[in-house]
Structures are given as C-alpha cells and as structure tokens.
Scaffold this motif. Structure first.
Motif, PDB file in Angstrom:
ATOM      1  N   VAL A   1       0.850  -1.193   0.000  1.00 12.32           N
ATOM      2  CA  VAL A   1       0.000   0.000   0.000  1.00 12.32           C
ATOM      3  C   VAL A   1       0.885   1.243   0.000  1.00 12.32           C
ATOM      4  N   LYS A   2       0.687   2.108  -0.986  1.00 13.49           N
ATOM      5  CA  LYS A   2       1.393   3.390  -1.045  1.00 13.49           C
ATOM      6  C   LYS A   2       0.461   4.459  -0.490  1.00 13.49           C
ATOM      7  N   LEU A   3       0.884   5.093   0.608  1.00 14.47           N
ATOM      8  CA  LEU A   3       0.030   6.057   1.301  1.00 14.47           C
ATOM      9  C   LEU A   3       0.408   7.493   0.962  1.00 14.47           C
ATOM     10  N   TYR A   4      -0.611   8.273   0.568  1.00 13.47           N
ATOM     11  CA  TYR A   4      -0.461   9.722   0.492  1.00 13.47           C
ATOM     12  C   TYR A   4      -1.384  10.295   1.549  1.00 13.47           C
ATOM     13  N   ARG A   5      -0.832  11.071   2.478  1.00 12.11           N
ATOM     14  CA  ARG A   5      -1.619  11.581   3.590  1.00 12.11           C
ATOM     15  C   ARG A   5      -1.620  13.101   3.627  1.00 12.11           C
ATOM     16  N   ASP A   6      -2.806  13.693   3.817  1.00 14.99           N
ATOM     17  CA  ASP A   6      -2.938  15.142   3.989  1.00 14.99           C
ATOM     18  C   ASP A   6      -4.291  15.396   4.651  1.00 14.99           C
ATOM     19  N   GLY A   7      -4.556  16.651   5.024  1.00 16.69           N
ATOM     20  CA  GLY A   7      -5.843  16.998   5.586  1.00 16.69           C
ATOM     21  C   GLY A   7      -6.954  16.817   4.562  1.00 16.69           C
ATOM     22  N   SER A   8      -8.194  16.682   5.034  1.00 15.03           N
ATOM     23  CA  SER A   8      -9.298  16.345   4.138  1.00 15.03           C
ATOM     24  C   SER A   8      -9.453  17.297   2.962  1.00 15.03           C
ATOM     25  N   THR A   9      -9.494  18.601   3.212  1.00 17.61           N
ATOM     26  CA  THR A   9      -9.739  19.537   2.120  1.00 17.61           C
ATOM     27  C   THR A   9      -8.561  19.631   1.164  1.00 17.61           C
ATOM     28  N   THR A  10      -7.333  19.637   1.687  1.00 15.37           N
ATOM     29  CA  THR A  10      -6.166  19.713   0.806  1.00 15.37           C
ATOM     30  C   THR A  10      -5.955  18.406   0.063  1.00 15.37           C
ATOM     31  N   LEU A  11      -6.239  17.284   0.706  1.00 19.63           N
ATOM     32  CA  LEU A  11      -6.138  15.998   0.033  1.00 19.63           C
ATOM     33  C   LEU A  11      -7.170  15.913  -1.091  1.00 19.63           C
ATOM     34  N   PHE A  12      -8.395  16.354  -0.797  1.00 22.41           N
ATOM     35  CA  PHE A  12      -9.437  16.315  -1.812  1.00 22.41           C
ATOM     36  C   PHE A  12      -9.090  17.247  -2.965  1.00 22.41           C
ATOM     37  N   GLN A  13      -8.504  18.370  -2.652  1.00 23.27           N
ATOM     38  CA  GLN A  13      -8.105  19.318  -3.691  1.00 23.27           C
ATOM     39  C   GLN A  13      -7.079  18.690  -4.628  1.00 23.27           C
ATOM     40  N   LYS A  14      -6.100  17.991  -4.068  1.00 24.40           N
ATOM     41  CA  LYS A  14      -5.090  17.308  -4.888  1.00 24.40           C
ATOM     42  C   LYS A  14      -5.754  16.273  -5.795  1.00 24.40           C
ATOM     43  N   TRP A  15      -6.633  15.459  -5.201  1.00 19.42           N
ATOM     44  CA  TRP A  15      -7.310  14.424  -5.976  1.00 19.42           C
ATOM     45  C   TRP A  15      -8.177  15.037  -7.076  1.00 19.42           C
ATOM     46  N   ALA A  16      -8.919  16.102  -6.752  1.00 24.51           N
ATOM     47  CA  ALA A  16      -9.786  16.757  -7.727  1.00 24.51           C
ATOM     48  C   ALA A  16      -8.988  17.338  -8.886  1.00 24.51           C
ATOM     49  N   GLN A  17      -7.844  17.925  -8.584  1.00 26.04           N
ATOM     50  CA  GLN A  17      -7.003  18.484  -9.643  1.00 26.04           C
ATOM     51  C   GLN A  17      -6.470  17.383 -10.555  1.00 26.04           C
ATOM     52  N   GLU A  18      -6.119  16.249  -9.954  1.00 25.59           N
ATOM     53  CA  GLU A  18      -5.633  15.120 -10.753  1.00 25.59           C
ATOM     54  C   GLU A  18      -6.731  14.582 -11.658  1.00 25.59           C
ATOM     55  N   VAL A  19      -7.917  14.353 -11.077  1.00 25.40           N
ATOM     56  CA  VAL A  19      -9.028  13.824 -11.860  1.00 25.40           C
ATOM     57  C   VAL A  19      -9.414  14.800 -12.966  1.00 25.40           C
ATOM     58  N   GLY A  20      -9.432  16.090 -12.627  1.00 25.76           N
ATOM     59  CA  GLY A  20      -9.764  17.100 -13.618  1.00 25.76           C
ATOM     60  C   GLY A  20      -8.775  17.154 -14.761  1.00 25.76           C
ATOM     61  N   GLY A  21      -7.527  16.752 -14.493  1.00 23.72           N
ATOM     62  CA  GLY A  21      -6.494  16.730 -15.526  1.00 23.72           C
ATOM     63  C   GLY A  21      -6.346  15.384 -16.200  1.00 23.72           C
TER      64      GLY A  21
END
Length: 372
Positions: A82-102
């Motif tokens: 398991v490769k873990l990326y950890r951050d706070g909920s809003t900043t983690l979601f922001q990273k994921w959203a930017q990736e999905v959007g791209g």
C-alpha cells in the motif's frame, strides 16, 4: 483574536464546491468493473485479480501513524503493498480533484471526512457505488441521513466534537462551568486569552459550529459565537498543534475532537473533555474512485476496510467510536470516571443552510465573527 496560522481549509472547501472542472471521462474503461465481490466472481477471484495488479494507492486524511499501521495489516493479509499519500481532508481532496480534472488517476481509495466534498465528487461522477459484503452491517440511515451517499462511501470511525481542557491550568470554578455546560463555558470571561480553536473549514470544527449555531440556535446560536470571539481565541489551521499545546498548558481549553486527546490521556496527560448535548460527529468515510490505477486491489481494500476486522482495527488505531452495527466500545477512554457516552447529531450533511454554497457562506460568517 490571535491568528497563529493561516486558516486555509474554508478557502479550499469553497473553491472545490464551486469548481466545475473535471469529469470521470466517458466511462469506457470502467463500465464492466464489478460493483461487488460476487460480480467479480467471488472473493477468491477478487483477491487473485488484486494480487495480479500488485499494489494499491491510498489517499487518506486519517492520521499517518494510525493509517500506516492499519494498512500494514492489509499488506500482511494479502501481500499487496500500500502506497500512502496523507494530507488533511480539504487539501487531500483538492489534490485528488485536480488530478481527476487533468485526466490523471492516481488514487485507488480515498478517505476524508467532509460530507459536502463527497457529495460534490458523486455529482461529478468521480466516485462509484460498491456493495461490500458487509453493506448490511452499516446503518446508513442513521449515520448518513439525507446525503445520498449510502453504498457510495462507507463510514469507518467517528471523531466526536468535544470541549477539552487542561485540568492543571483551569481553576476548580472554571472546571465546574465546563462540566455543567461546556459550550456555554467558552463564553465565560474568565477564559479570555486562554482558548485555542481550529480551522472552521474542517469537518469536525465546522460541524461543531453548525451543531451549536444552527441546530441548537435556541440555546446558543450566533450570539454564542460572538461571546466566544470576545474571549480573544487563538486560531490555528490544524487541531493537532492545539492538542500538543493544550497538553503542555499553553492554553486552557479548546472546542475540538475527542480522538486527538485519547492517547495523551492514556499516557497521563491532565486533560478532560465533555461532549455537548447533542454533539457533532465527523465521520471518516472511505470511497472508491470511478477510475483507479488498480481497480481490483481497490475493491479488495474496500471489502477489507468495511469488514468487521478492518473497521474495528481502524476504530481501535484511531481511538474513535466505531460506526458498524454491533460495534462494542472497549476503549480505555470509556473507562475514565468522567467519561459519558455522547448523544450524536448526524444532521450536518443534510442541514438546509449548508447545502451548495451554504457551507462556504457559513464558514465565512464564522470566520468573520471570530475576527479572521
């Protein structure tokens, strides 16, 4: 008001909820993926396909220590790293959203605790429903009322809103006020300059305020928050440094989350807390992205995480209340003489005042009232 660190969570929530970029794509690659272990040919077949993929990418806002220990059990059971990326909920979601959007799909599993962000992801098609073998072990109507997220996300454990204080810094008279009504005590002038508060944009703190200001408007409301602001609270981006400083006696009290203090208390820290009645629960929810790099490993992880084994292990490691039906509270904190079971309000996600742009507007008004 003393601003110790910049409050960024509310900005992230607002921008994400209003953003329209990104999509789940045309779905051609995901249309035939199973929505249950049975649809994958059974659990054994799912395990085999997951092992062939060889790894799993976990995006999690739960604490790094507990999540790493939790994921290690999955690795040991199935032999899948398991490769873990950890951050706070809003900043983690922001990273994921930017990736999905791209058009970049890096996350196999996402764990965070902001209802509105999950609802936003569902609307955009970024997460997909999956019926785990333990689906019926969760009372979605109770813990996710009115969210439309049943079977789209699963609750793991709960961080409960609580007023916590240092028993060596507070006086007997102050402690009497706190035990009688911890919410009202935050407005008592004797606490001026002694209060630390966390980022309003977070699910726990935002939910704490929504419960007190909106749900219990007849008892507290906005006038209560004005009284808290008059006590010149120090504002922090995260509750984690607040916990550290409360234990050291740098501050007397906070309105935060119980799970941050349970380990400290177990080690003898002079901390006590009391839940408002009722209190807010921040659910740590796990979701399956529609497009993932390792779709079968992702589904196997979701099966394990929502099983009694995976759920109870996360609740234990995170020191929070479990969410599955039949979970028994065997935590050491529950045996403290001052501890009392919380009465939980699960209405934050469905509160009409917090729908759409309402949550961001609510956070902005809280911040403005506190002087941010």
């Amino acid at each position: 008001m003393r601003l110790r660190t910049v409050l960024v969570g509310s900005v992230a929530v607002s921008s994400l909820l209003l953003a329209g970029c990104g999509s789940a794509g045309d779905g051609a690659d995901v249309a035939n993926l199973p929505n249950s272990a049975a649809a994958a040919g059974g659990l054994d077949a799912l395990v085999q396909k997951a092992k062939e993929e060889g790894e799993l990418s976990l995006y999690a806002a739960t604490t790094e220590k507990s999540t790493t220990a939790w994921a290690k059990h999955f690795e040991q059971k199935y032999g899948i790293p398991v490769k873990l990326y950890r951050d706070g909920s809003t900043t983690l979601f922001q990273k994921w959203a930017q990736e999905v959007g791209g058009g970049v799909d890096n996350a196999d599993i996402v764990i965070q605790n902001v209802y509105q962000l999950w609802q936003d992801a569902k609307t955009k098609g970024w997460i997909t429903g999956y019926k785990s073998a333990n689906y019926d072990g969760y009372d979605f109507e109770k813990v996710l009322p009115g969210t439309g997220l049943a079977g789209v996300v699963y609750p793991l454990h709960q961080s409960i809103g609580a007023v916590a204080w240092n028993t060596k810094v507070t006086t007997p008279a102050q402690q009497e006020l706190l035990r009688k009504d911890p919410v009202a005590a935050l407005t008592d002038p004797s606490f001026k300059g002694q209060i630390a508060l966390g980022d309003t944009g977070g699910a726990t703190t935002g939910g704490n305020y929504a419960n007190v200001i909106l749900h219990q408007a007849d008892r507290y409301g906005w006038k209560w928050l004005e009284g808290v602001a008059a006590n010149d609270p120090a504002l922090f981006e995260s509750q984690i440094p607040i916990a550290e400083q409360l234990v050291k006696g740098e501050y007397a009290l906070t309105f935060g989350t119980d799970t941050l203090y349970n380990d400290y208390i177990a080690k003898g820290a002079p901390i006590e807390y009391k839940y408002p009645d009722p209190t807010n629960a921040a659910l740590w929810m796990i979701g399956l992205p529609t497009r993932t790099p390792h779709p079968y490993a992702a589904r196997l992880f979701l099966e394990w995480a929502t099983s009694d084994e995976g759920h109870d292990l996360m609740a234990t490691l995170g020191s929070g209340l479990g969410t599955r039906t039949g979970w028994a509270d065997e935590r050491a904190i529950a045996r403290q003489p001052w501890y009392a079971d919380p009465v939980i309000w699960y209405g934050m996600a469905a509160a009409p005042e917090l729908q759409g742009k309402g949550f961001a507007d609510f956070v902005s008004k809280v911040n403005a009232t506190l002087g941010k």
